[in-house]
Design a protein around this motif. Structure first.
Motif, PDB file in Angstrom:
ATOM      1  N   GLU A 159     -11.995   4.291  -3.936  1.00  0.00           N
ATOM      2  CA  GLU A 159     -11.059   3.715  -4.915  1.00  0.00           C
ATOM      3  C   GLU A 159     -11.671   2.414  -5.443  1.00  0.00           C
ATOM      4  OE1 GLU A 159      -8.134   4.183  -6.631  1.00  0.00           O
ATOM      5  OE2 GLU A 159      -8.602   2.157  -7.348  1.00  0.00           O
ATOM      6  N   LYS A 160     -11.733   2.310  -6.776  1.00  0.00           N
ATOM      7  CA  LYS A 160     -12.422   1.134  -7.333  1.00  0.00           C
ATOM      8  C   LYS A 160     -11.608  -0.158  -7.197  1.00  0.00           C
ATOM      9  CE  LYS A 160     -10.818   1.312 -12.136  1.00  0.00           C
ATOM     10  NZ  LYS A 160     -11.208   1.424 -13.555  1.00  0.00           N
ATOM     11  N   SER A 161     -10.273  -0.013  -7.088  1.00  0.00           N
ATOM     12  CA  SER A 161      -9.427  -1.214  -7.057  1.00  0.00           C
ATOM     13  C   SER A 161      -8.974  -1.529  -5.640  1.00  0.00           C
ATOM     14  CB  SER A 161      -8.189  -1.003  -7.956  1.00  0.00           C
ATOM     15  OG  SER A 161      -8.582  -0.617  -9.251  1.00  0.00           O
ATOM     16  N   SER A 162      -8.325  -2.692  -5.526  1.00  0.00           N
ATOM     17  CA  SER A 162      -7.744  -3.057  -4.228  1.00  0.00           C
ATOM     18  C   SER A 162      -6.471  -2.245  -4.029  1.00  0.00           C
ATOM     19  CB  SER A 162      -7.391  -4.552  -4.227  1.00  0.00           C
ATOM     20  OG  SER A 162      -6.285  -4.755  -5.112  1.00  0.00           O
ATOM     21  N   ARG A 163      -6.012  -2.146  -2.784  1.00  0.00           N
ATOM     22  CA  ARG A 163      -4.765  -1.439  -2.524  1.00  0.00           C
ATOM     23  C   ARG A 163      -3.588  -2.144  -3.203  1.00  0.00           C
ATOM     24  NH1 ARG A 163      -3.116   0.970   3.310  1.00  0.00           N
ATOM     25  NH2 ARG A 163      -5.216   1.831   3.046  1.00  0.00           N
ATOM     26  N   ASP A 164      -3.597  -3.471  -3.168  1.00  0.00           N
ATOM     27  CA  ASP A 164      -2.500  -4.212  -3.816  1.00  0.00           C
ATOM     28  C   ASP A 164      -2.424  -3.877  -5.295  1.00  0.00           C
ATOM     29  OD1 ASP A 164      -2.662  -7.315  -1.845  1.00  0.00           O
ATOM     30  OD2 ASP A 164      -1.795  -5.321  -1.470  1.00  0.00           O
ATOM     31  N   TYR A 165      -3.602  -3.788  -5.948  1.00  0.00           N
ATOM     32  CA  TYR A 165      -3.606  -3.490  -7.383  1.00  0.00           C
ATOM     33  C   TYR A 165      -3.046  -2.090  -7.641  1.00  0.00           C
ATOM     34  CZ  TYR A 165      -4.957  -2.698 -12.168  1.00  0.00           C
ATOM     35  OH  TYR A 165      -4.907  -2.403 -13.506  1.00  0.00           O
ATOM     36  N   VAL A 166      -3.490  -1.119  -6.853  1.00  0.00           N
ATOM     37  CA  VAL A 166      -2.985   0.258  -7.036  1.00  0.00           C
ATOM     38  C   VAL A 166      -1.471   0.265  -6.865  1.00  0.00           C
ATOM     39  CG1 VAL A 166      -3.004   2.627  -6.122  1.00  0.00           C
ATOM     40  CG2 VAL A 166      -5.144   1.319  -6.265  1.00  0.00           C
ATOM     41  N   LEU A 167      -0.977  -0.465  -5.869  1.00  0.00           N
ATOM     42  CA  LEU A 167       0.460  -0.464  -5.574  1.00  0.00           C
ATOM     43  C   LEU A 167       1.242  -1.367  -6.522  1.00  0.00           C
ATOM     44  CD1 LEU A 167       0.359  -0.408  -1.671  1.00  0.00           C
ATOM     45  CD2 LEU A 167       0.895   1.484  -3.225  1.00  0.00           C
ATOM     46  N   VAL A 183     -11.910   3.836   0.975  1.00  0.00           N
ATOM     47  CA  VAL A 183     -12.703   2.637   0.670  1.00  0.00           C
ATOM     48  C   VAL A 183     -12.146   2.004  -0.608  1.00  0.00           C
ATOM     49  CG1 VAL A 183     -14.993   1.751   0.071  1.00  0.00           C
ATOM     50  CG2 VAL A 183     -14.769   3.642   1.718  1.00  0.00           C
ATOM     51  N   HIS A 184     -11.688   0.762  -0.500  1.00  0.00           N
ATOM     52  CA  HIS A 184     -11.211   0.044  -1.693  1.00  0.00           C
ATOM     53  C   HIS A 184     -12.334  -0.812  -2.270  1.00  0.00           C
ATOM     54  CE1 HIS A 184      -6.954   1.107  -1.787  1.00  0.00           C
ATOM     55  NE2 HIS A 184      -6.992   1.129  -0.469  1.00  0.00           N
ATOM     56  N   ASN A 185     -12.122  -1.210  -3.536  1.00  0.00           N
ATOM     57  CA  ASN A 185     -13.135  -2.036  -4.211  1.00  0.00           C
ATOM     58  C   ASN A 185     -14.506  -1.356  -4.182  1.00  0.00           C
ATOM     59  OD1 ASN A 185     -11.166  -4.159  -4.636  1.00  0.00           O
ATOM     60  ND2 ASN A 185     -11.373  -4.545  -2.418  1.00  0.00           N
ATOM     61  N   ALA A 186     -14.481  -0.005  -4.281  1.00  0.00           N
ATOM     62  CA  ALA A 186     -15.735   0.774  -4.355  1.00  0.00           C
ATOM     63  C   ALA A 186     -16.200   0.730  -5.803  1.00  0.00           C
ATOM     64  CB  ALA A 186     -15.489   2.202  -3.909  1.00  0.00           C
ATOM     65  N   LEU A 187     -17.309   0.035  -6.050  1.00  0.00           N
ATOM     66  CA  LEU A 187     -17.739  -0.180  -7.436  1.00  0.00           C
ATOM     67  C   LEU A 187     -18.849   0.782  -7.831  1.00  0.00           C
ATOM     68  CD1 LEU A 187     -17.683  -4.104  -7.345  1.00  0.00           C
ATOM     69  CD2 LEU A 187     -15.850  -2.508  -8.029  1.00  0.00           C
ATOM     70  N   ARG A 234       2.486   4.275  -1.613  1.00  0.00           N
ATOM     71  CA  ARG A 234       2.507   3.428  -0.401  1.00  0.00           C
ATOM     72  C   ARG A 234       2.631   4.311   0.843  1.00  0.00           C
ATOM     73  NH1 ARG A 234       3.925  -1.646  -0.865  1.00  0.00           N
ATOM     74  NH2 ARG A 234       5.360  -1.235  -2.607  1.00  0.00           N
ATOM     75  N   ASP A 235       3.496   5.319   0.772  1.00  0.00           N
ATOM     76  CA  ASP A 235       3.681   6.245   1.905  1.00  0.00           C
ATOM     77  C   ASP A 235       2.385   7.005   2.198  1.00  0.00           C
ATOM     78  OD1 ASP A 235       6.344   5.454   1.861  1.00  0.00           O
ATOM     79  OD2 ASP A 235       7.003   7.219   0.728  1.00  0.00           O
ATOM     80  N   LEU A 236       1.680   7.388   1.140  1.00  0.00           N
ATOM     81  CA  LEU A 236       0.419   8.130   1.319  1.00  0.00           C
ATOM     82  C   LEU A 236      -0.642   7.221   1.944  1.00  0.00           C
ATOM     83  CD1 LEU A 236       0.397  10.112  -2.049  1.00  0.00           C
ATOM     84  CD2 LEU A 236       0.333  11.162   0.232  1.00  0.00           C
ATOM     85  N   TYR A 237      -0.721   5.974   1.494  1.00  0.00           N
ATOM     86  CA  TYR A 237      -1.685   5.039   2.094  1.00  0.00           C
ATOM     87  C   TYR A 237      -1.390   4.835   3.580  1.00  0.00           C
ATOM     88  CZ  TYR A 237      -4.386   3.486  -1.964  1.00  0.00           C
ATOM     89  OH  TYR A 237      -5.252   3.435  -3.020  1.00  0.00           O
ATOM     90  N   GLU A 238      -0.097   4.655   3.876  1.00  0.00           N
ATOM     91  CA  GLU A 238       0.279   4.418   5.281  1.00  0.00           C
ATOM     92  C   GLU A 238      -0.050   5.645   6.139  1.00  0.00           C
ATOM     93  OE1 GLU A 238       3.815   1.127   4.336  1.00  0.00           O
ATOM     94  OE2 GLU A 238       4.339   3.085   5.221  1.00  0.00           O
ATOM     95  N   ALA A 239       0.126   6.822   5.569  1.00  0.00           N
ATOM     96  CA  ALA A 239      -0.196   8.051   6.319  1.00  0.00           C
ATOM     97  C   ALA A 239      -1.700   8.162   6.534  1.00  0.00           C
ATOM     98  CB  ALA A 239       0.320   9.269   5.554  1.00  0.00           C
ATOM     99  N   ARG A 240      -2.504   7.774   5.550  1.00  0.00           N
ATOM    100  CA  ARG A 240      -3.953   7.806   5.706  1.00  0.00           C
ATOM    101  C   ARG A 240      -4.386   6.836   6.809  1.00  0.00           C
ATOM    102  NH1 ARG A 240      -5.572  11.144   5.924  1.00  0.00           N
ATOM    103  NH2 ARG A 240      -7.743  11.017   5.293  1.00  0.00           N
ATOM    104  N   LEU A 294      -5.152  10.683  -2.778  1.00  0.00           N
ATOM    105  CA  LEU A 294      -4.613  10.418  -1.437  1.00  0.00           C
ATOM    106  C   LEU A 294      -3.929  11.654  -0.857  1.00  0.00           C
ATOM    107  CD1 LEU A 294      -3.086   6.895  -2.120  1.00  0.00           C
ATOM    108  CD2 LEU A 294      -5.098   7.373  -0.689  1.00  0.00           C
ATOM    109  N   MET A 295      -3.180  12.360  -1.703  1.00  0.00           N
ATOM    110  CA  MET A 295      -2.462  13.562  -1.227  1.00  0.00           C
ATOM    111  C   MET A 295      -3.460  14.609  -0.754  1.00  0.00           C
ATOM    112  SD  MET A 295       0.438  15.246  -0.887  1.00  0.00           S
ATOM    113  CE  MET A 295       1.739  14.796  -2.033  1.00  0.00           C
ATOM    114  N   LEU A 296      -4.507  14.853  -1.551  1.00  0.00           N
ATOM    115  CA  LEU A 296      -5.496  15.872  -1.163  1.00  0.00           C
ATOM    116  C   LEU A 296      -6.197  15.472   0.117  1.00  0.00           C
ATOM    117  CD1 LEU A 296      -6.974  18.519  -1.800  1.00  0.00           C
ATOM    118  CD2 LEU A 296      -8.630  17.171  -3.122  1.00  0.00           C
TER     119      LEU A 296
END
Ligand code: FAS
Ligand code: PHB
Length: 390
Positions: free
Chosen positions: A32-40, A121-125, A107-113, A15-17
């Protein structure tokens, strides 16, 4: 779909990059393979080096960290029933660390994105890098039944230790260096007032313990446990009793206990994969290296990878200069191995090894006696803990 940089992994590194490159007009996507909730939901690092905090500010994500994070100028080492303080500010020439949880900074990085309209993309399998050794690499991933192809100039594997990127490099092109420790850390998060305004790293004959925090109402504690332990073996009461046994009496008497809102056991390992580049694929963060959390170097090691890669890609796209990306692996590894050394040193100093000799016990005591009798030794510890220069 075509982007300039395809980033695998939506943790802090990826996310930072993505955020830094986007601010410079470089087109990225994060898979990102997981959901945002899972990462957080994951509870990980708590201490940010000066360099990481600066990167957050440069990425226009530092506002809440500066408002809610705590600047710490030192920490304590508890041993032989007493507390000795490491004055980071004095011995690092005026630097410090920011205590601010990885969960919040992610969370701050996600909000900035989201604010910049970044592609995440979440749940990217089944994310799979292809043709990484060619000059036309691409990545495929699946959402539901649909397989999507992302053509790109470069792929960045920021997908952590268990990710797909490092495993995409032919084994004969990669060297791995690893040390697995014979114990883990049982961590508890509790909505209680921290026992100390600064972190306490405790060396005790029953094992290591750490008193940390996320805020003045959220505490983070750890005790060293055998690798055979399971989190379900530990009730909250058992945890608090064990933690108290490993702290000086005065500190234990002040400990405010409460129900755990998160409890988990993390294994400890030191790991480095070399090189951190293969063709058009770069590895960054935990995808390339892991440290035992004793020296708070894990997330902070990812910071310098991102800094070097960001500037290298910037020079490539803005100036046609490939010096940065061609020198990335060597430059990143030079700093990574110093973080590996420091994390190994702090772990060896403070933990009780099952196979230790009485000679090792004497060495630990002598190392601590030397540390607190030598300004040079404290300067060495301080400059590593606040973060060596990028
Ligand atoms: P991360 O692992 O955070 O992120 C990688 C991301 O890639 C994840 O979101 C994952 O879901 C995703 N991913 C994986 N495989 C994928 C695939 N095939 N396709 C797409 N996405 C994929 N460091 C400290 O400094 N202090 C600590 O106290 C500390 N505690 C820790 C406790 C635990 C249990 C763990 C595992 C690590 C801890 N760390 C600590 C280290 C940690 O903070 C890492 O250094 C940090 O998460 C590194 O960030 P990333 O490189 O982004 O990797
Ligand atoms: C944490 O707060 O989770 C933490 C702090 C310092 C460490 C490890 C973990 O060295």
């Amino acid at each position: 779909m075509k982007v300039q940089v395809c980033i695998i992994g939506g943790g802090p590194s990826g996310l930072m990059l993505s955020q830094l490159l986007h601010l410079q007009g470089i087109d990225t996507i994060v898979l990102e393979k997981s959901s945002r909730d899972y990462v957080l939901s994951r509870i990980r690092a708590g201490v940010l080096e000066h360099g990481f905090a600066e990167l957050m500010r440069e990425a226009q994500c530092g506002e809440r960290m500066d408002r809610e994070g705590e600047i710490h100028h030192g920490f304590y080492i508890a041993h032989d029933g007493k507390l000795d303080r490491v004055d980071l500010h004095k011995y690092s020439g005026g630097s410090s660390v920011v205590v601010y949880g990885q969960t919040e900074l992610t969370r701050d990085l996600y909000e900035a994105r989201d604010k910049l309209g970044g592609k995440v993309v979440h749940n990217a399998l089944d994310v799979t890098p292809h043709d990484v050794a060619s000059d036309k690499p691409y990545v495929t991933y699946r959402t539901g039944e649909e397989v999507i192809r992302v053509d790109c100039d470069y792929i960045v594997g920021a997908d952590g230790f268990h990710g797909v990127s490092r495993k995409s490099i032919p084994q004969d092109k990669l060297q791995e260096f690893e040390r697995v420790y014979p114990f883990g850390w049982l961590g508890v998060l509790s909505r209680t007032k921290p026992v100390s305004p600064e972190l306490i790293y405790a060396k005790h004959e029953r094992g290591f313990a750490l008193c940390s925090l996320r805020s003045q109402v959220l505490s983070r504690y750890y005790v060293q446990v055998p690798l055979t332990d399971k989190v379900e073996d530990w009730s909250d009461d058992a945890f608090w009793e064990e933690l108290k046994r490993r702290l000086p009496e005065k500190v234990a008497a002040e400990l405010i206990t409460g129900p755990s809102i998160e409890k988990s056991i993390a294994p400890l390992r030191s790991f480095v994969a070399e090189p951190m580049r293969y063709g058009r694929l770069f590895l960054a963060g935990d995808a390339a290296h892991i440290v035992p959390p004793t020296g708070a170097r894990g997330l902070n090691s990812a910071a310098s990878d991102i800094y070097y890669l960001y500037h290298g890609l910037l020079d490539h796209y803005k100036k046609g200069d490939d010096t940065g990306i061609d020198g990335y692996s060597q430059r990143a590894l030079a700093r990574i191995w110093k973080a590996q050394r420091f994390s190994w040193w702090m772990t060896t100093l403070l933990h009780r090894f099952p196979d230790r000799l009485s000679y090792d016990d004497k060495l630990q005591d002598t190392e601590l006696a030397y540390l607190f009798s030598s300004e040079a030794a404290q300067r060495s510890l301080a400059e590593n803990y606040v973060g060596l220069p990028f």
